[in-house]
Design a protein around this motif. Structure first.
Motif, mmCIF file in Angstrom:
data_model
loop_
_atom_site.group_PDB
_atom_site.id
_atom_site.type_symbol
_atom_site.label_atom_id
_atom_site.label_comp_id
_atom_site.label_asym_id
_atom_site.label_seq_id
_atom_site.Cartn_x
_atom_site.Cartn_y
_atom_site.Cartn_z
ATOM 1 N N ALA A 72 -5.304 -5.390 -3.634
ATOM 2 C CA ALA A 72 -6.060 -4.157 -3.820
ATOM 3 C C ALA A 72 -6.540 -3.703 -2.442
ATOM 4 O O ALA A 72 -7.004 -4.508 -1.641
ATOM 5 N N GLY A 73 -6.391 -2.445 -2.152
ATOM 6 C CA GLY A 73 -6.783 -1.919 -0.843
ATOM 7 C C GLY A 73 -5.624 -1.790 0.130
ATOM 8 O O GLY A 73 -5.739 -1.121 1.148
ATOM 9 N N ASP A 74 -4.509 -2.476 -0.139
ATOM 10 C CA ASP A 74 -3.328 -2.309 0.708
ATOM 11 C C ASP A 74 -2.793 -0.895 0.548
ATOM 12 O O ASP A 74 -3.022 -0.237 -0.471
ATOM 13 N N ALA A 75 -2.081 -0.432 1.546
ATOM 14 C CA ALA A 75 -1.466 0.891 1.495
ATOM 15 C C ALA A 75 -0.025 0.790 1.967
ATOM 16 O O ALA A 75 0.365 -0.172 2.633
ATOM 17 N N LYS A 76 0.755 1.784 1.587
ATOM 18 C CA LYS A 76 2.145 1.893 2.032
ATOM 19 C C LYS A 76 2.196 3.043 3.024
ATOM 20 O O LYS A 76 1.684 4.136 2.753
ATOM 21 N N VAL A 77 2.782 2.794 4.178
ATOM 22 C CA VAL A 77 2.916 3.831 5.193
ATOM 23 C C VAL A 77 4.395 4.086 5.421
ATOM 24 O O VAL A 77 5.164 3.152 5.675
ATOM 25 N N LEU A 78 4.798 5.335 5.301
ATOM 26 C CA LEU A 78 6.171 5.731 5.617
ATOM 27 C C LEU A 78 6.157 6.311 7.022
ATOM 28 O O LEU A 78 5.383 7.228 7.313
ATOM 29 N N ILE A 79 6.996 5.755 7.890
ATOM 30 C CA ILE A 79 7.026 6.174 9.298
ATOM 31 C C ILE A 79 8.403 6.743 9.615
ATOM 32 O O ILE A 79 9.428 6.149 9.262
ATOM 33 N N ALA A 80 8.405 7.871 10.295
ATOM 34 C CA ALA A 80 9.652 8.519 10.705
ATOM 35 C C ALA A 80 10.458 7.581 11.609
ATOM 36 O O ALA A 80 9.893 6.759 12.338
ATOM 37 N N PRO A 81 11.776 7.701 11.587
ATOM 38 C CA PRO A 81 12.641 6.763 12.297
ATOM 39 C C PRO A 81 12.611 6.871 13.819
ATOM 40 O O PRO A 81 13.112 5.980 14.495
ATOM 41 N N ASP A 82 11.993 7.910 14.362
ATOM 42 C CA ASP A 82 12.049 8.105 15.812
ATOM 43 C C ASP A 82 10.904 7.438 16.569
ATOM 44 O O ASP A 82 10.728 7.671 17.757
ATOM 45 N N VAL A 83 10.132 6.573 15.899
ATOM 46 C CA VAL A 83 9.087 5.816 16.602
ATOM 47 C C VAL A 83 9.790 4.917 17.619
ATOM 48 O O VAL A 83 10.889 4.427 17.384
ATOM 49 N N GLY A 84 9.185 4.706 18.763
ATOM 50 C CA GLY A 84 9.841 3.982 19.853
ATOM 51 C C GLY A 84 10.001 2.488 19.661
ATOM 52 O O GLY A 84 10.687 1.823 20.432
ATOM 53 N N GLN A 85 9.380 1.923 18.615
ATOM 54 C CA GLN A 85 9.395 0.477 18.374
ATOM 55 C C GLN A 85 9.324 0.266 16.863
ATOM 56 O O GLN A 85 8.493 0.868 16.206
ATOM 57 N N ALA A 86 10.168 -0.595 16.336
ATOM 58 C CA ALA A 86 10.081 -0.909 14.908
ATOM 59 C C ALA A 86 8.775 -1.653 14.647
ATOM 60 O O ALA A 86 8.421 -2.565 15.391
ATOM 61 N N PRO A 87 8.029 -1.257 13.628
ATOM 62 C CA PRO A 87 6.778 -1.955 13.323
ATOM 63 C C PRO A 87 7.030 -3.424 12.986
ATOM 64 O O PRO A 87 8.038 -3.761 12.359
ATOM 65 N N GLU A 88 6.105 -4.277 13.414
ATOM 66 C CA GLU A 88 6.189 -5.707 13.148
ATOM 67 C C GLU A 88 4.845 -6.184 12.601
ATOM 68 O O GLU A 88 3.816 -5.538 12.804
ATOM 69 N N ALA A 89 4.854 -7.334 11.934
ATOM 70 C CA ALA A 89 3.621 -7.903 11.394
ATOM 71 C C ALA A 89 2.571 -8.004 12.498
ATOM 72 O O ALA A 89 2.881 -8.337 13.642
ATOM 73 N N ASN A 90 1.354 -7.668 12.148
ATOM 74 C CA ASN A 90 0.171 -7.685 13.021
ATOM 75 C C ASN A 90 0.079 -6.526 14.002
ATOM 76 O O ASN A 90 -0.895 -6.439 14.746
ATOM 77 N N ASP A 91 1.077 -5.640 14.043
ATOM 78 C CA ASP A 91 0.914 -4.400 14.797
ATOM 79 C C ASP A 91 -0.187 -3.592 14.114
ATOM 80 O O ASP A 91 -0.558 -3.862 12.967
ATOM 81 N N LYS A 92 -0.694 -2.598 14.785
ATOM 82 C CA LYS A 92 -1.709 -1.708 14.226
ATOM 83 C C LYS A 92 -1.123 -0.319 14.066
ATOM 84 O O LYS A 92 -0.357 0.147 14.919
ATOM 85 N N ILE A 93 -1.472 0.334 12.970
ATOM 86 C CA ILE A 93 -1.141 1.745 12.772
ATOM 87 C C ILE A 93 -2.469 2.486 12.745
ATOM 88 O O ILE A 93 -3.366 2.149 11.966
ATOM 89 N N VAL A 94 -2.594 3.471 13.617
ATOM 90 C CA VAL A 94 -3.840 4.210 13.763
ATOM 91 C C VAL A 94 -3.589 5.663 13.373
ATOM 92 O O VAL A 94 -2.697 6.312 13.918
ATOM 93 N N THR A 95 -4.399 6.128 12.415
ATOM 94 C CA THR A 95 -4.351 7.532 12.021
ATOM 95 C C THR A 95 -5.672 8.165 12.445
ATOM 96 O O THR A 95 -6.522 7.506 13.035
ATOM 97 N N ALA A 96 -5.855 9.416 12.107
ATOM 98 C CA ALA A 96 -7.075 10.126 12.506
ATOM 99 C C ALA A 96 -8.327 9.477 11.923
ATOM 100 O O ALA A 96 -9.391 9.532 12.539
ATOM 101 N N ASP A 97 -8.203 8.842 10.759
ATOM 102 C CA ASP A 97 -9.405 8.325 10.120
ATOM 103 C C ASP A 97 -9.448 6.818 9.895
ATOM 104 O O ASP A 97 -10.432 6.305 9.378
ATOM 105 N N ARG A 98 -8.407 6.080 10.290
ATOM 106 C CA ARG A 98 -8.467 4.633 10.102
ATOM 107 C C ARG A 98 -7.449 3.876 10.931
ATOM 108 O O ARG A 98 -6.481 4.450 11.399
ATOM 109 N N GLN A 99 -7.719 2.582 11.065
ATOM 110 C CA GLN A 99 -6.786 1.669 11.731
ATOM 111 C C GLN A 99 -6.386 0.607 10.711
ATOM 112 O O GLN A 99 -7.242 0.040 10.042
ATOM 113 N N MET A 100 -5.088 0.360 10.589
ATOM 114 C CA MET A 100 -4.574 -0.584 9.604
ATOM 115 C C MET A 100 -3.690 -1.612 10.304
ATOM 116 O O MET A 100 -3.068 -1.311 11.317
#
Length: 122
Positions: A72-100
């Motif tokens: 509960a509380g987990d979220a799914k993030v869809l990321i466009a393919p042109d990001v410079g690095q494939a996301p990996e476990a323990n990376d952070k995703i930062v949006t305007a209102d939160r860090q995950m």
């Protein structure tokens, strides 16, 4: 059209839709270097590289939350393919209102062409 051309077109469509319905975000990935030492606290902060990306943050449906893999509380993030690095476990995703924190990343990559990244975050 070849298989890869079809999926390259699908990746462009995913990027266009995420640009329209998603929002700017940053993928923060550790550099693997020694980090930055703070003499006041005695701690080392890992050096990171921030990759700009386009993402859509979605809630998991109640049927997907099993209490083990998806909490509960987990979220799914869809990321466009042109990001410079494939996301990996323990990376952070930062949006305007939160860090995950990335739990796992599943690239959608038919025929080896990344169409988008489906990322579970906490």
């Amino acid at each position: 059209m070849t298989d890869t051309a079809i999926y390259t077109s699908a990746a462009a469509t995913a990027k266009r839709l995420l640009s329209k319905f998603g929002a700017p975000a940053w993928l923060r990935h550790p550099d693997g270097g020694s980090g930055i030492y703070d003499p006041n606290t005695g701690t080392v902060t890992a050096a990171t590289t921030a990759y700009p990306c386009t993402a859509a943050v979605l809630n998991y449906s109640a049927k997907d939350i099993d209490g083990t893999l998806v909490l509960a509380g987990d979220a799914k993030v869809l990321i466009a393919p042109d990001v410079g690095q494939a996301p990996e476990a323990n990376d952070k995703i930062v949006t305007a209102d939160r860090q995950m924190t990335v739990v796992r990343c599943s690239p959608v990559a038919p025929a080896g062409v990344v169409v988008l990244y489906e990322v579970q975050v906490r």
